[in-house]
Write an enzyme that holds these catalytic residues in place. Structure first.
Site, short mmCIF file in Angstrom:
data_model
loop_
_atom_site.label_atom_id
_atom_site.label_comp_id
_atom_site.label_asym_id
_atom_site.label_seq_id
_atom_site.Cartn_x
_atom_site.Cartn_y
_atom_site.Cartn_z
N TYR A 1 -1.17 6.68 6.93
CA TYR A 1 -1.55 5.45 6.22
C TYR A 1 -0.30 4.56 6.05
O TYR A 1 -0.29 3.39 6.39
CB TYR A 1 -2.16 5.84 4.87
CG TYR A 1 -2.20 4.75 3.82
CD1 TYR A 1 -3.16 3.74 3.86
CD2 TYR A 1 -1.28 4.75 2.76
CE1 TYR A 1 -3.19 2.75 2.87
CE2 TYR A 1 -1.31 3.78 1.77
CZ TYR A 1 -2.27 2.78 1.84
OH TYR A 1 -2.31 1.81 0.87
N LYS B 1 0.82 0.91 7.34
CA LYS B 1 1.10 -0.18 6.38
C LYS B 1 2.45 -0.84 6.73
O LYS B 1 2.61 -2.05 6.59
CB LYS B 1 1.13 0.33 4.93
CG LYS B 1 -0.20 0.77 4.34
CD LYS B 1 -1.24 -0.33 4.18
CE LYS B 1 -1.02 -1.24 3.01
NZ LYS B 1 -2.16 -2.24 2.88
#
Ligand code: NAD
Length: 245
Positions: free
Chosen positions: A142, A146
Protein backbone atom coordinates in the site's frame (compact mmCIF):
# COMPACT_ATOMS: atom_id res chain seq x y z
CA UNK A 1 -11.24 31.59 -25.83
CA UNK A 2 -11.99 28.69 -23.57
CA UNK A 3 -14.34 29.35 -20.65
CA UNK A 4 -12.63 28.45 -17.38
CA UNK A 5 -14.77 26.24 -15.11
CA UNK A 6 -16.45 27.98 -12.16
CA UNK A 7 -14.12 28.20 -9.19
CA UNK A 8 -16.76 26.98 -6.74
CA UNK A 9 -17.37 23.61 -8.41
CA UNK A 10 -15.18 20.82 -7.19
CA UNK A 11 -15.00 17.04 -7.35
CA UNK A 12 -14.06 14.60 -4.61
CA UNK A 13 -12.71 11.31 -5.96
CA UNK A 14 -13.30 8.80 -3.17
CA UNK A 15 -16.05 11.04 -1.76
CA UNK A 16 -18.05 8.05 -0.47
CA UNK A 17 -15.26 7.11 1.94
CA UNK A 18 -14.58 8.12 5.55
CA UNK A 19 -12.37 11.15 4.86
CA UNK A 20 -14.05 11.92 1.52
CA UNK A 21 -17.50 12.32 3.03
CA UNK A 22 -16.24 14.68 5.76
CA UNK A 23 -14.50 16.70 3.08
CA UNK A 24 -17.68 16.84 0.97
CA UNK A 25 -19.72 18.06 3.95
CA UNK A 26 -17.24 20.84 4.76
CA UNK A 27 -17.02 21.92 1.11
CA UNK A 28 -20.82 22.23 0.98
CA UNK A 29 -20.69 24.37 4.16
CA UNK A 30 -18.21 26.64 2.43
CA UNK A 31 -20.46 27.18 -0.56
CA UNK A 32 -18.91 24.76 -3.05
CA UNK A 33 -21.04 22.55 -5.22
CA UNK A 34 -19.59 19.07 -5.19
CA UNK A 35 -19.40 16.14 -7.58
CA UNK A 36 -18.48 12.85 -5.94
CA UNK A 37 -16.74 10.19 -8.00
CA UNK A 38 -16.49 6.77 -6.36
CA UNK A 39 -16.96 3.08 -7.15
CA UNK A 40 -19.79 3.07 -4.63
CA UNK A 41 -22.41 5.53 -3.42
CA UNK A 42 -22.74 5.41 0.36
CA UNK A 43 -25.10 8.36 1.07
CA UNK A 44 -27.15 11.14 -0.48
CA UNK A 45 -26.86 14.85 0.23
CA UNK A 46 -28.45 17.94 -1.31
CA UNK A 47 -25.87 19.81 -3.39
CA UNK A 48 -23.92 16.66 -4.21
CA UNK A 49 -23.98 14.93 -7.60
CA UNK A 50 -22.79 11.34 -7.55
CA UNK A 51 -20.88 9.71 -10.37
CA UNK A 52 -20.34 6.02 -9.84
CA UNK A 53 -17.26 4.66 -11.58
CA UNK A 54 -13.72 3.34 -11.33
CA UNK A 55 -11.02 6.02 -11.35
CA UNK A 56 -9.03 3.88 -13.79
CA UNK A 57 -11.75 4.62 -16.37
CA UNK A 58 -10.88 7.94 -18.01
CA UNK A 59 -14.19 8.32 -19.84
CA UNK A 60 -16.11 7.91 -16.59
CA UNK A 61 -13.86 10.50 -14.92
CA UNK A 62 -14.26 12.98 -17.77
CA UNK A 63 -18.04 12.92 -17.30
CA UNK A 64 -17.63 13.75 -13.60
CA UNK A 65 -15.01 16.48 -14.14
CA UNK A 66 -17.00 18.54 -16.60
CA UNK A 67 -17.00 22.21 -15.42
CA UNK A 68 -14.93 21.31 -12.36
CA UNK A 69 -11.97 23.54 -11.46
CA UNK A 70 -10.76 21.85 -8.26
CA UNK A 71 -10.30 18.11 -7.61
CA UNK A 72 -9.56 16.27 -4.37
CA UNK A 73 -8.24 12.72 -4.83
CA UNK A 74 -8.80 10.71 -1.66
CA UNK A 75 -9.70 7.29 -3.10
CA UNK A 76 -7.61 4.21 -2.38
CA UNK A 77 -8.10 0.49 -1.87
CA UNK A 78 -8.09 -0.33 1.85
CA UNK A 79 -4.56 -0.55 3.33
CA UNK A 80 -5.71 -3.83 4.91
CA UNK A 81 -5.93 -5.45 1.47
CA UNK A 82 -3.02 -7.59 0.36
CA UNK A 83 -3.92 -7.33 -3.31
CA UNK A 84 -0.74 -5.92 -4.88
CA UNK A 85 -2.17 -5.78 -8.38
CA UNK A 86 -5.14 -3.75 -7.13
CA UNK A 87 -2.90 -1.20 -5.34
CA UNK A 88 -0.80 -0.86 -8.45
CA UNK A 89 -3.77 -0.50 -10.77
CA UNK A 90 -5.70 2.01 -8.63
CA UNK A 91 -2.97 4.01 -6.87
CA UNK A 92 -0.41 4.20 -9.68
CA UNK A 93 -2.11 3.70 -13.07
CA UNK A 94 -5.40 5.11 -11.77
CA UNK A 95 -3.70 8.25 -10.45
CA UNK A 96 -2.04 8.73 -13.83
CA UNK A 97 -5.52 8.50 -15.37
CA UNK A 98 -6.86 11.03 -12.85
CA UNK A 99 -4.08 13.48 -13.80
CA UNK A 100 -4.75 13.05 -17.52
CA UNK A 101 -8.50 13.46 -17.04
CA UNK A 102 -7.94 16.61 -14.96
CA UNK A 103 -5.70 18.16 -17.62
CA UNK A 104 -8.10 17.26 -20.44
CA UNK A 105 -11.05 18.71 -18.52
CA UNK A 106 -9.32 22.01 -17.76
CA UNK A 107 -9.12 21.33 -14.00
CA UNK A 108 -6.77 23.89 -12.44
CA UNK A 109 -6.00 22.41 -9.01
CA UNK A 110 -5.52 18.85 -7.74
CA UNK A 111 -5.15 18.04 -4.03
CA UNK A 112 -3.97 14.51 -3.23
CA UNK A 113 -4.47 12.68 0.06
CA UNK A 114 -1.14 10.99 0.53
CA UNK A 115 0.11 9.37 3.74
CA UNK A 116 2.79 10.10 6.33
CA UNK A 117 3.94 6.50 5.92
CA UNK A 118 5.66 7.48 2.64
CA UNK A 119 8.66 8.58 4.74
CA UNK A 120 8.49 5.76 7.34
CA UNK A 121 11.49 3.48 7.15
CA UNK A 122 10.73 1.35 10.22
CA UNK A 123 12.52 3.53 12.76
CA UNK A 124 11.04 6.21 15.04
CA UNK A 125 10.27 9.62 13.58
CA UNK A 126 9.49 12.54 15.88
CA UNK A 127 8.68 15.98 14.48
CA UNK A 128 9.47 14.59 11.01
CA UNK A 129 9.55 17.23 8.33
CA UNK A 130 8.72 17.13 4.66
CA UNK A 131 12.38 17.13 3.64
CA UNK A 132 12.70 13.53 4.87
CA UNK A 133 13.38 11.26 1.88
CA UNK A 134 10.79 8.78 0.63
CA UNK A 135 11.13 5.38 2.33
CA UNK A 136 13.57 3.15 0.44
CA UNK A 137 11.93 0.08 1.92
CA UNK A 138 8.26 0.99 2.35
CA UNK A 139 6.50 -1.00 5.10
CA UNK A 140 3.96 -2.57 2.75
CA UNK A 141 2.65 -2.60 -0.78
CA UNK A 142 0.00 0.00 0.00
CA UNK A 143 2.73 2.44 1.08
CA UNK A 144 4.91 1.61 -1.91
CA UNK A 145 2.08 2.62 -4.23
CA UNK A 146 1.23 5.71 -2.14
CA UNK A 147 4.84 6.88 -2.72
CA UNK A 148 4.56 6.39 -6.49
CA UNK A 149 1.16 8.08 -6.48
CA UNK A 150 2.46 11.14 -4.62
CA UNK A 151 5.45 11.46 -6.96
CA UNK A 152 3.17 11.37 -10.01
CA UNK A 153 0.86 14.05 -8.66
CA UNK A 154 3.61 16.42 -7.51
CA UNK A 155 5.56 15.99 -10.75
CA UNK A 156 2.45 16.92 -12.74
CA UNK A 157 2.38 20.42 -11.19
CA UNK A 158 2.87 22.84 -14.06
CA UNK A 159 2.62 26.59 -13.54
CA UNK A 160 2.86 27.29 -17.25
CA UNK A 161 -0.10 25.09 -18.09
CA UNK A 162 -2.01 26.36 -15.08
CA UNK A 163 -2.34 22.90 -13.54
CA UNK A 164 -1.33 23.08 -9.86
CA UNK A 165 -0.95 20.19 -7.41
CA UNK A 166 -0.23 19.62 -3.73
CA UNK A 167 -0.26 16.57 -1.41
CA UNK A 168 -1.42 16.26 2.20
CA UNK A 169 0.11 13.51 4.34
CA UNK A 170 -1.95 12.48 7.36
CA UNK A 171 -0.94 9.56 9.56
CA UNK A 172 -3.86 7.92 11.39
CA UNK A 173 -7.22 9.67 11.08
CA UNK A 174 -9.97 9.44 13.72
CA UNK A 175 -13.46 10.90 14.06
CA UNK A 176 -17.15 10.17 13.56
CA UNK A 177 -17.90 7.25 11.20
CA UNK A 178 -14.28 6.03 11.26
CA UNK A 179 -14.64 2.50 9.88
CA UNK A 180 -11.25 1.17 10.97
CA UNK A 181 -9.10 2.69 13.64
CA UNK A 182 -11.28 3.12 16.75
CA UNK A 183 -13.60 0.14 16.00
CA UNK A 184 -10.56 -2.14 15.69
CA UNK A 185 -8.95 -0.75 18.88
CA UNK A 186 -12.20 -1.22 20.82
CA UNK A 187 -12.72 -4.71 19.46
CA UNK A 188 -9.15 -5.72 20.31
CA UNK A 189 -9.50 -4.30 23.83
CA UNK A 190 -12.81 -6.16 24.34
CA UNK A 191 -11.10 -9.40 23.41
CA UNK A 192 -8.49 -8.69 26.10
CA UNK A 193 -5.67 -8.29 23.62
CA UNK A 194 -4.49 -4.80 24.59
CA UNK A 195 -2.81 -5.76 27.84
CA UNK A 196 0.71 -5.15 26.68
CA UNK A 197 2.99 -2.18 26.08
CA UNK A 198 5.04 -1.70 22.94
CA UNK A 199 8.46 -0.31 23.96
CA UNK A 200 8.88 1.34 27.35
CA UNK A 201 5.52 3.11 27.46
CA UNK A 202 6.78 6.43 26.09
CA UNK A 203 5.99 5.70 22.43
CA UNK A 204 3.91 8.27 20.64
CA UNK A 205 1.74 7.78 17.62
CA UNK A 206 0.20 10.45 15.51
CA UNK A 207 -3.56 10.51 14.93
CA UNK A 208 -5.30 13.51 13.48
CA UNK A 209 -8.96 14.42 13.98
CA UNK A 210 -10.74 14.07 10.65
CA UNK A 211 -11.97 17.68 10.65
CA UNK A 212 -8.38 18.91 10.97
CA UNK A 213 -7.38 16.71 8.03
CA UNK A 214 -10.27 18.20 6.03
CA UNK A 215 -9.27 21.73 7.09
CA UNK A 216 -5.72 21.10 5.84
CA UNK A 217 -7.01 19.90 2.47
CA UNK A 218 -9.24 22.95 2.01
CA UNK A 219 -6.54 25.42 3.10
CA UNK A 220 -4.11 23.82 0.65
CA UNK A 221 -6.69 23.99 -2.16
CA UNK A 222 -7.55 27.61 -1.51
CA UNK A 223 -3.88 28.69 -1.28
CA UNK A 224 -2.88 26.80 -4.43
CA UNK A 225 -2.10 29.58 -6.89
CA UNK A 226 0.57 29.96 -9.55
CA UNK A 227 2.76 32.16 -7.35
CA UNK A 228 2.36 30.03 -4.22
CA UNK A 229 5.33 28.22 -2.61
CA UNK A 230 3.07 25.22 -1.89
CA UNK A 231 2.82 24.25 -5.59
CA UNK A 232 4.07 20.71 -6.18
CA UNK A 233 4.90 20.10 -2.49
CA UNK A 234 3.80 17.56 0.13
CA UNK A 235 2.66 18.60 3.63
CA UNK A 236 2.49 16.54 6.80
CA UNK A 237 -0.59 17.23 8.85
CA UNK A 238 -1.26 16.63 12.52
CA UNK A 239 -3.08 17.91 15.62
CA UNK A 240 -1.20 20.11 18.09
CA UNK A 241 -0.43 17.23 20.43
CA UNK A 242 0.34 13.60 19.59
CA UNK A 243 -1.65 10.98 21.51
CA UNK A 244 0.29 9.13 24.21
CA UNK A 245 -0.37 5.39 24.56
P1 NAD B 1 -12.03 4.82 2.73
O1 NAD B 1 -11.79 3.39 2.37
O2 NAD B 1 -13.07 5.13 3.75
O3 NAD B 1 -12.34 5.66 1.40
C1 NAD B 1 -11.74 5.41 0.17
C2 NAD B 1 -12.79 5.54 -0.91
O4 NAD B 1 -12.16 5.30 -2.18
C3 NAD B 1 -13.95 4.53 -0.78
O5 NAD B 1 -15.20 5.19 -0.78
C4 NAD B 1 -13.79 3.64 -2.02
O6 NAD B 1 -15.02 3.15 -2.54
C5 NAD B 1 -13.08 4.58 -2.99
N1 NAD B 1 -12.36 3.86 -4.03
C6 NAD B 1 -11.49 2.82 -3.88
N2 NAD B 1 -11.07 2.39 -5.07
C7 NAD B 1 -11.65 3.19 -6.01
C8 NAD B 1 -11.60 3.22 -7.43
N3 NAD B 1 -10.87 2.34 -8.12
N4 NAD B 1 -12.32 4.17 -8.08
C9 NAD B 1 -13.09 5.05 -7.38
N5 NAD B 1 -13.18 5.05 -6.02
C10 NAD B 1 -12.47 4.13 -5.36
O7 NAD B 1 -10.60 5.39 3.17
P2 NAD B 1 -10.23 6.74 3.98
O8 NAD B 1 -9.78 6.33 5.33
O9 NAD B 1 -11.31 7.75 3.81
O10 NAD B 1 -8.93 7.20 3.17
C11 NAD B 1 -8.96 8.26 2.25
C12 NAD B 1 -7.54 8.58 1.78
O11 NAD B 1 -6.74 8.94 2.91
C13 NAD B 1 -6.80 7.42 1.10
O12 NAD B 1 -6.04 7.93 0.03
C14 NAD B 1 -5.86 6.90 2.16
O13 NAD B 1 -4.70 6.35 1.59
C15 NAD B 1 -5.54 8.18 2.91
N6 NAD B 1 -5.15 8.00 4.32
C16 NAD B 1 -6.03 7.51 5.24
C17 NAD B 1 -5.64 7.35 6.57
C18 NAD B 1 -6.61 6.85 7.63
O14 NAD B 1 -6.20 6.68 8.80
N7 NAD B 1 -7.87 6.60 7.33
C19 NAD B 1 -4.34 7.71 6.95
C20 NAD B 1 -3.45 8.20 5.99
C21 NAD B 1 -3.86 8.34 4.67
Amino acid sequence: TRVRPSSKRCAVIGGSGFLGRHLVEKLLDRGYSVSVFDIRQSYELPGVTFYQGDLCDKQALLAALKDVSLVFHCASPSPASDDRALFERVNIQGTQTVIQACIESGVQRLVLTSSASVVFEGTDIKNGREDLPYAKKPIDYYTKTKIEQEKLVLKACDNQKGFLTVAIRPHGIFGPRDPQLVPILVDTARRGKMKFIIGDGTNLVDFTFVENVVHGHILAAERLRADSPICGKPYHITNDEPIRF
